[in-house]
Enzyme design. Structure first.
Site, PDB file in Angstrom:
ATOM      1  N   GLY A  12      22.893  29.848  63.106  1.00  0.00           N
ATOM      2  CA  GLY A  12      22.779  30.011  61.648  1.00  0.00           C
ATOM      3  C   GLY A  12      24.173  30.076  61.049  1.00  0.00           C
ATOM      4  O   GLY A  12      25.129  29.553  61.634  1.00  0.00           O
ATOM      5  N   ASN A  37      21.182  27.587  70.551  1.00  0.00           N
ATOM      6  CA  ASN A  37      20.303  27.761  69.387  1.00  0.00           C
ATOM      7  C   ASN A  37      18.906  27.269  69.754  1.00  0.00           C
ATOM      8  O   ASN A  37      18.756  26.327  70.529  1.00  0.00           O
ATOM      9  CB  ASN A  37      20.850  26.968  68.191  1.00  0.00           C
ATOM     10  CG  ASN A  37      20.167  27.349  66.888  1.00  0.00           C
ATOM     11  OD1 ASN A  37      20.023  28.535  66.592  1.00  0.00           O
ATOM     12  ND2 ASN A  37      19.740  26.370  66.128  1.00  0.00           N
ATOM     13  N   GLU A 169      13.431  35.084  44.280  1.00  0.00           N
ATOM     14  CA  GLU A 169      13.737  33.649  44.367  1.00  0.00           C
ATOM     15  C   GLU A 169      12.474  32.858  44.738  1.00  0.00           C
ATOM     16  O   GLU A 169      12.250  31.757  44.250  1.00  0.00           O
ATOM     17  CB  GLU A 169      14.841  33.406  45.401  1.00  0.00           C
ATOM     18  CG  GLU A 169      16.206  33.911  44.929  1.00  0.00           C
ATOM     19  CD  GLU A 169      17.370  33.277  45.668  1.00  0.00           C
ATOM     20  OE1 GLU A 169      17.261  33.059  46.888  1.00  0.00           O
ATOM     21  OE2 GLU A 169      18.398  32.995  45.013  1.00  0.00           O
TER      22      GLU A 169
END
Ligand code: FAD
Ligand code: NAD
Length: 399
Positions: A12, A37, A169
């Site tokens: 990330g 990852n 949001e």
């Protein structure tokens, strides 16, 4: 002599930026850098609410890792971390085990459910590309079922639990998406409920009051309902139960009530607070000189306010720069630097062309704030891969 091994866990903001910085700071003969990852892509967590609502396709949010890092300098391992064995300098993945001389833990966060009954089982959360695809599809399918199944209200009721920045949001994006869904599935807009539930007496607790008022007015005008001072106490297959006993039936429940550090950190036996490690000033794990922690797994204190900084991408990115330089310094016997976040401000989107923000002492509203948000997003892409990355993945239409 064999090269020191640097192992980065998580791709990330904190992890991928650490890889990008280390590949710049170190020559390939100086160290063996490995990035692990789960996926072969990096995703921008900060855009996931748009993918979840269906206002932005998830392919825009993810970037293939081999488009970001130089594969000649960084080994990329697509695998899932299962366990960090701190005393053996070993990390267990699903498919192999890796040793290291220096470790960077940047595995992001898990939803914080505060032990609320039924939440894990019955609520969605905005965490990854996989999780948001599911939310988008679920909302679409629930709307598709409505006219086939006797028009039950709960199929077109969306509950969002928690009105922090993620919740706000997300409801902003839903306010844009719902009219499209209503047209597509022949549903009157006024029948649909988007309910944002907040435990604190106000949404966005602690944020600038004038900006919060702007956000509430804007979102209410666009059909969002707010319930404040009403903690969610329980969640079940049918909906949520509030602390005041009220029950809201909803086919879609999305939990945005907060985050904690990735469970693997706590499970490794490191001392944590809400899953996050209170790192030393140079971002090392206390008691482990060769382990660094970045992003949502790290806890750093705002000494002026005497409380932890809220975990953000802004901080994770800056930490990666410090970690890159500090690992180089450790390898060369140099002095390690202290991490001091340079908080440029906070900007939160409220949907297409609408946002609120505070940058320095300046308050931003509406289209100006929204343009600023896109500038911030594009700046990150620039740091990641220069102008070509901005052109490929950026939000180029500012207004
Ligand atoms: P992440 O970016 O979440 O990355 C963690 C990585 O680790 C992921 O790639 C994941 O796949 C990988 N991973 C996890 N577990 C494993 C495993 N077991 N094995 C292998 N890999 C694994 N912050 C801001 O500053 N500005 C914003 O505008 C903003 N908006 C946000 C909007 C939303 C909807 C959300 C949810 C958050 C937002 N944040 C924002 C907060 C910000 O996204 C986080 O603080 C930031 O992502 C933290 O970065 P990180 O590197 O720690 O974790
Ligand atoms: P948060 O902790 O900031 O907000 C969670 C909200 O849920 C709080 O307002 C809390 O009072 C509420 N809540 C908790 N328990 C509840 C309950 N039982 N019932 C109802 N409400 C409840 O978490 P977040 O919004 O997921 O944000 C996580 C981090 O990411 C934060 O550090 C935030 O600053 C950051 N972030 C930043 C942005 C941005 O800068 N634009 C956007 C999203 C997230």
């Amino acid at each position: 002599m064999s090269k020191p091994k640097i192992l980065i866990l998580g791709g990330g903001y904190g992890g991928i930026m650490s890889a990008v910085r280390l590949q710049k700071e170190l020559g390939s003969d100086e160290a063996e850098i490995t990035l692990v990852n789960k996926h072969n892509y990096h995703y921008q967590t900060t855009w996931l609410h748009e993918n979840a609502a269906g206002t932005l396709h998830h392919d825009k949010t993810r970037i293939m890792i081999d488009n970001i890092i130089d594969m000649n300098k960084v080994n990329f391992v697509q695998d899932t971390v299962k366990e960090i064995k701190k005393d053996e300098k070993l990390v267990i993945l699903d498919n192999q085990e890796l040793t290291y001389d220096y470790l960077i833990i940047a595995l992001g966060s898990d939803p914080e459910t505060f032990g609320i009954q039924g939440l894990k089982e019955n609520a969605f959360s905005i965490r990854s590309i996989n999780s948001v695809r599911k939310i988008r599809e679920h909302i679409d399918y629930s709307f598709a079922r409505y006219n086939n199944e006797g028009q039950p209200d709960e199929l077109i009721t969306i509950v969002v639990g928690g009105a922090g920045f993620t919740g706000i949001e997300f409801v902003g994006e839903l306010a844009d998406r719902v009219p499209e869904l209503c047209r597509e599935y022949d549903i009157p807009r006024e029948k649909v409920r988007i309910v944002n539930i907040e435990a604190a007496p106000t949404v966005l607790p602690g944020f600038d009051e004038e900006l919060v008022e702007y956000a509430i007015n804007n979102l209410e005008r666009r059909g969002v309902e707010f319930l404040v001072s009403t903690p969610i106490k329980e969640c079940n297959e049918d909906g949520v139960i509030l602390a005041n006993g009220e029950e809201i039936k909803a086919a879609t429940i999305v939990w945005t009530g907060g985050v904690r550090g990735n469970h693997l950190v706590e499970e490794a036996g490191f001392e944590t607070m809400r899953g996050r490690v209170k790192v030393d000033k140079d971002l090392r794990m206390p008691g482990f000189d060769y382990i660094f922690v970045a992003g949502d797994c790290a806890l750093i204190i705002d000494e002026e306010a005497n409380r932890p900084y809220p975990p953000t991408a802004q901080i994770a990115i800056q930490q990666a720069y410090t970690i890159g330089r500090n690992i180089k310094a450790l390898m060369n016997g140099g002095k390690l630097e202290e991490f001091k976040p340079d908080i440029k401000g906070t900007v939160a989107s409220l949907g297409k062309g609408e946002a609120i923000g505070k940058v320095g002492n300046k308050k931003l509203f509406g289209a100006t704030a929204s343009a600023m948000k896109k500038v911030i997003d594009n700046r990150y892409l620039f740091l990641l891969g220069g102008v070509p990355m901005v052109i490929k993945k950026g939000k180029l239409k500012l207004f």
